[in-house]
Design a protein around this motif. Structure first.
Motif, mmCIF file in Angstrom:
data_model
loop_
_atom_site.group_PDB
_atom_site.id
_atom_site.type_symbol
_atom_site.label_atom_id
_atom_site.label_comp_id
_atom_site.label_asym_id
_atom_site.label_seq_id
_atom_site.Cartn_x
_atom_site.Cartn_y
_atom_site.Cartn_z
ATOM 1 N N CYS A 168 -5.924 24.796 26.875
ATOM 2 C CA CYS A 168 -6.455 24.509 25.547
ATOM 3 C C CYS A 168 -7.907 24.040 25.661
ATOM 4 O O CYS A 168 -8.783 24.495 24.923
ATOM 5 N N VAL A 169 -8.139 23.150 26.614
ATOM 6 C CA VAL A 169 -9.498 22.638 26.811
ATOM 7 C C VAL A 169 -10.411 23.757 27.316
ATOM 8 O O VAL A 169 -11.610 23.751 27.019
ATOM 9 N N GLY A 170 -9.848 24.697 28.048
ATOM 10 C CA GLY A 170 -10.640 25.839 28.489
ATOM 11 C C GLY A 170 -11.307 26.536 27.320
ATOM 12 O O GLY A 170 -12.475 26.934 27.404
ATOM 13 N N SER A 171 -10.578 26.644 26.218
ATOM 14 C CA SER A 171 -11.173 27.326 25.064
ATOM 15 C C SER A 171 -12.313 26.494 24.476
ATOM 16 O O SER A 171 -13.267 27.037 23.913
ATOM 17 N N VAL A 172 -12.227 25.173 24.613
ATOM 18 C CA VAL A 172 -13.344 24.329 24.163
ATOM 19 C C VAL A 172 -14.544 24.494 25.093
ATOM 20 O O VAL A 172 -15.691 24.564 24.638
ATOM 21 N N CYS A 173 -14.273 24.572 26.393
ATOM 22 C CA CYS A 173 -15.373 24.774 27.346
ATOM 23 C C CYS A 173 -16.094 26.088 27.051
ATOM 24 O O CYS A 173 -17.318 26.190 27.212
ATOM 25 N N ILE A 174 -15.334 27.098 26.652
ATOM 26 C CA ILE A 174 -15.940 28.381 26.301
ATOM 27 C C ILE A 174 -16.885 28.207 25.117
ATOM 28 O O ILE A 174 -18.043 28.635 25.158
ATOM 29 N N ALA A 175 -16.382 27.560 24.067
ATOM 30 C CA ALA A 175 -17.224 27.341 22.888
ATOM 31 C C ALA A 175 -18.449 26.490 23.224
ATOM 32 O O ALA A 175 -19.548 26.711 22.708
ATOM 33 N N PHE A 176 -18.257 25.532 24.116
ATOM 34 C CA PHE A 176 -19.370 24.696 24.572
ATOM 35 C C PHE A 176 -20.482 25.566 25.154
ATOM 36 O O PHE A 176 -21.671 25.275 24.987
ATOM 37 N N GLY A 177 -20.094 26.654 25.823
ATOM 38 C CA GLY A 177 -21.088 27.548 26.404
ATOM 39 C C GLY A 177 -22.064 28.108 25.388
ATOM 40 O O GLY A 177 -23.227 28.380 25.714
ATOM 41 N N ALA A 178 -21.601 28.300 24.158
ATOM 42 C CA ALA A 178 -22.490 28.861 23.139
ATOM 43 C C ALA A 178 -23.520 27.849 22.667
ATOM 44 O O ALA A 178 -24.658 28.182 22.350
ATOM 45 N N ILE A 179 -23.111 26.584 22.580
ATOM 46 C CA ILE A 179 -24.021 25.562 22.029
ATOM 47 C C ILE A 179 -24.619 24.693 23.123
ATOM 48 O O ILE A 179 -25.238 23.668 22.848
ATOM 49 N N LEU A 180 -24.432 25.119 24.377
ATOM 50 C CA LEU A 180 -24.938 24.340 25.512
ATOM 51 C C LEU A 180 -26.414 23.997 25.335
ATOM 52 O O LEU A 180 -27.231 24.870 25.067
#
Lengths: 449, 449, 449
Positions: B122-134
């Motif tokens: 589940c957190v993996g999907s947050v890390c993915i989204a984090f990549g966009a707004i890094l």
């Protein structure tokens, strides 16, 4: 150094030759053994219960501790390299010392995967102590310290696990409390008043902080394996991993909170992130395999993140200026205090245990209340757990004082104060642009030869 | 930040206290349970089936995603540090959210190792989204996004797995498609027109690219564990690992080919190697545990390496200039498109399944056609799989829009555009030679304080 | 490059389509198979015996070998990136080649986790050979070499394991001896007389040595998994891990001793620490699963640390100046000599085996003395082991000469001598401060375009 290494390795070979053999599960006679034990499958071999955890622990000792200490701008080789040296030596000596105490059968030490894990654990406590004297000691001093500390560790462990019948699977007491207070006592005795002059080398650079984060993350991620590696098969390993996972997660949040709160302008400090986030793992070492509920782990992690971060901000400077304890990596905040907390939480959790909570069989299995301990109650166990903390502290202070005094002898070739935290003394350092840049920006230092 | 962290952690403790207990396999009553379930050995504990995979997934989330994003020259601390923060918070909240949906029994959430893996997913999907707004958001924004995204993720996952009875063990739909389109929607709404002025900080330096390769390789190597971690015991886990291994291997070759082909002078681009090589793992997430034959995996990997690399070269600049989607890490190429492909491949593989191909028992076990789903056919399953893609997309767009709007509120203390991609805003950065060098080569910037 | 990659990947897909299917344990028919084999639990699936070891080996190949070679100051991208490329390609071809020889049943290659490990092993020998020509070859040359070397490796392995019935679970002969002498022969034939002029680029910088230590440590830590990954279930895996652990620990001490002894002023050299510490793992590859006692492993590690370090100091310069063998990573010291020692130790250990030492069942199981080999004695086995060394050497020299000659053809686009050890030829390198600094300090080189 060469002579010491070679002699000790020869000694290891001779002692292994005399004493060390394979445990039944690693011996080729296992085929027959299996039939006698009525085991239907090779998967019952302890190897399959513990090997994945062993490898995780192995990574923690060599990459985790090694890279955690690379934060210093000019001591990365020493951090990784000396950690490698002392750990490789230490595990051999630990196999012997722990073997004599725990796996000695008819004149031989029988080793299996659990011995490898315990040897890594034992060396872990040396790596902790190394953190206190990082950058200030010669490799020979480190080897001497390793030899003596492993010996004392094994004695302390024997007292706790065998004489007091204390449970400490994750080593809050045996590894962290003992290792940290031992290291702090040693560094107190080796106090160097002139260390101020290389203050500029005690800092980090941008990339060295990222290298250190590799160490941090591997310690953080694999800590559930650390605390569950030598627990009983089945539910105990399972539970220990879950509790450690929870405690560490909580610890990250309070560390970030206090790191930001205690700095001017609310910025985060990498030193805290690299270290205090791990305190939660230390502090559930004893209790993780017990029926500490997950919210209990969160509370422990919550508290330890705070205690550890506050320690870095206020206590470390105090220890250095007032008590003359120069603690390079801040092991007092990461291992000593959380280790004590871990011991206390373990004692409370044990004292609060009931048959209802564990089930009848589970209660006996968890605390190993068999044989002569058949009649021990939970509250008595709690008392013995508390006694284990005190014994560990005592051993650490006494042992640390002794070893510190030995290391203070002027025969070990330790570096002068102005050469501390500098790889150039013990390592061939490439004369690179960065090195040049370093001296360029520090024009008051002579260029390295 | 401190207040938010502490309050949320207190909330976690309270909620864990009320709801979370150990699953039977992690509880000390397991000794009795084992007898009742007629299990002969502790090795039957789910811990031994899943713990090695769990640790691999854990490494992917914290080291993999964390270091993958360190490629920015001055945002390494933020990449690793904020990823650490949001993941540590996210796993606690995910344990609760997913627990309520999937492991809720008589008022309690019973957690075991599978819950830990799912929380990491589940957190993996947050890390993915984090990549966009890094590099463009404050830590508080990240925490708010984590809280909301984990909630939406769990709802979406519940709809897919429980209501639609979709199979998605490796999360092509639930993790990648949802996470990526969610993140892209958020970054679209948070569009910053003035980001041009820190264009120079969006690049990498030589060493930062090597740090990022650590992240890449750990994601690449452990992806077989990711896709097999929560599959059925036995052949399904085995098969999922093999398929992922094959797909990833093929993906590396086509990534290299197209990276070289699309650059002037045929040089390779590290951005592609760091990212597009992973697309093959994303795209077999749904189908890896099904009877997708190894050559099928190769084909999927082959296509994804191409799609992803072409995306980096042509699509990312287009998205930024035309659609105002500023996608720092290019998650559209690494997660969104391959995730969609993964969902489609999964639907096709499911629809094409026959009892002959799986065996009668295998067919039922693989798709879990028991109870109310006893009569579902393969082609119907394929239809539901396809519906799962649409639901995930819908949830991602709607949820992303909502969360983006919330994050746009001017109360979260996000950095000004000229401070984006700069650690100095949120971190104590060592004033080192490299920092100096950095400003030396950027004379139009003032030296950092 | 693009064309070669794409064509070969298409070929892989076609060949996989024709030949490769899942092994019974990875196939959905396993449910039925299990009943027929009378297995009571999914945990009996080979996946659970070997997957953790597989993942460790996987890390060794991609992170271990990849980062070990990043020590060069300007060739980090090439080291990690080309290693990634050739390994990803090699494992696919190895699955096929080894499959035809070992897992071919009724027209199909049936793959399971053991095949994945063996493919990684096979590619390991290519990574070793890559170490010799690191920095001097084009990616196409590397791919051609991979294709041919994997083919020859598989033939050699078939001769050893199937025709000579040799035991070599850790690959001292098949992987290390063969791979290293193959690579050395290739680099001899590709001799470049003008390499002196980029001598300055063959060195390391401070940070690149730390990156290389990541590779070293992962190889060192996971080597017990390497040597035990394909051993028999149960005691053999257990024993192989213990022996490798012991040998590696001893090797670190003698490496440090001789590194310090052979340098002026007693300083330690990172090249030795990065490489020679690993020789102990190479040298117990054949014998680790046999009843080599732990002290025997220590002796092997002891000797190899010395041999390897001495090799770096004296032999590598000699090979280069006199024999024109330009061995970038010193694989002669790390793989060739220890591999030979490993073969010899294996032959001796096998020849010295007695039924008393192994137990009747253990003796037969360890050496697989069943079927046509029922009557083979230990001393005969020792002879065949020795023959295996010779065959591997012969194959390495002949194959290396052939492949070297092919790679010498002027059609592969290899770089000019002045561009060796320079990422800029094949990679988009960020024009960063460090790059600038590099050229700043090397004013005789033109700035990179």
């Amino acid at each position: 150094l060469p002579l010491v290494c070679l002699l000790w390795e020869v000694a290891m070979i001779v002692l292994f030759g005399v004493f060390v053999r394979f445990s039944p599960e690693a011996d080729a006679h296992w085929e027959k053994e299996k039939q006698e034990m009525n085991l239907t499958s090779d998967i019952e071999n302890d190897f399959y219960f513990r090997y994945p955890s062993f490898q995780d622990v192995h990574v923690m000792i060599f990459v985790g501790f090694g890279f955690l200490m690379t934060f210093l701008k000019r001591y990365g080789f020493g951090a990784v390299g000396f950690n490698f040296l002392l750990a490789a030596f230490g595990i051999q000596w630990a196999l012997l010392m722990q073997g004599w105490f725990h796996s000695f059968k008819s004149g031989k030490i029988l080793i299996g995967v659990e011995n490898l894990i315990n040897a890594d654990f034992c060396v872990g406590s040396v790596c902790i102590a190394f953190g206190a004297i990082l950058g200030k000691s010669s490799p020979i001093q480190l080897l001497v310290m390793t030899l003596l500390q492993v010996t004392l560790f094994s004695v302390n462990e024997y007292i706790l696990l065998n004489l007091l019948h204390v449970k400490d699977a994750g080593g809050s007491m045996t590894i962290h409390t003992f290792g940290a207070y031992f290291g702090l006592t040693v560094t107190r005795i080796l106090y160097r008043p002139n260390l101020e002059q290389c203050k500029d080398k005690q800092g980090s650079v941008y990339h060295s902080d990222l290298f250190a984060m590799i160490g941090t993350l591997y310690l953080w991620m694999y800590w559930p394996s650390f605390n569950s590696a030598v627990s009983d098969h089945g539910d105990a390993q399972h539970r220990a991993a879950i509790n450690t996972y929870c405690s560490l997660a909580a610890c990250v949040l309070t560390t970030m909170a206090f790191s930001s709160m205690l700095q001017k302008k609310g910025k985060l400090d990498m030193v805290h992130i690299q270290n205090a986030t791990l305190a939660g793992g230390v502090a559930v070492g004893t209790s993780a395999e017990m029926m500490l509920p997950p919210y209990g782990s969160l509370i422990v992690g919550f508290i330890c993140g705070i205690v550890s971060t506050v320690g870095y901000v206020y206590l470390t400077p105090f220890l250095e200026s007032k008590l003359h304890i120069q603690d390079t990596c801040g092991i007092h905040n990461l291992h000593a205090m959380p280790g004590l907390i871990g011991g206390i939480v373990g004692a409370i959790t044990a004292a609060a245990a009931t048959e209802d909570m564990y089930g009848k069989e589970g209660f006996i299995k968890t605390f190993d209340f068999t044989g002569t301990y058949q009649t021990r109650t939970a509250s008595v166990q709690g008392g013995f757990q508390a006694a284990g903390i005190l014994v560990s502290l005592l051993m650490a202070f006494a042992g640390g004082a002794l070893v510190g005094a030995i290391l203070k002898l002027p025969i070990w070739g330790d570096a002068a104060a102005e050469n501390c935290f500098e790889d150039d003394v013990y390592w061939e350092v490439p004369e690179d642009e960065e090195g040049d840049a370093y001296h360029m920006h520090n024009p008051d230092k002579p260029a390295s030869p």
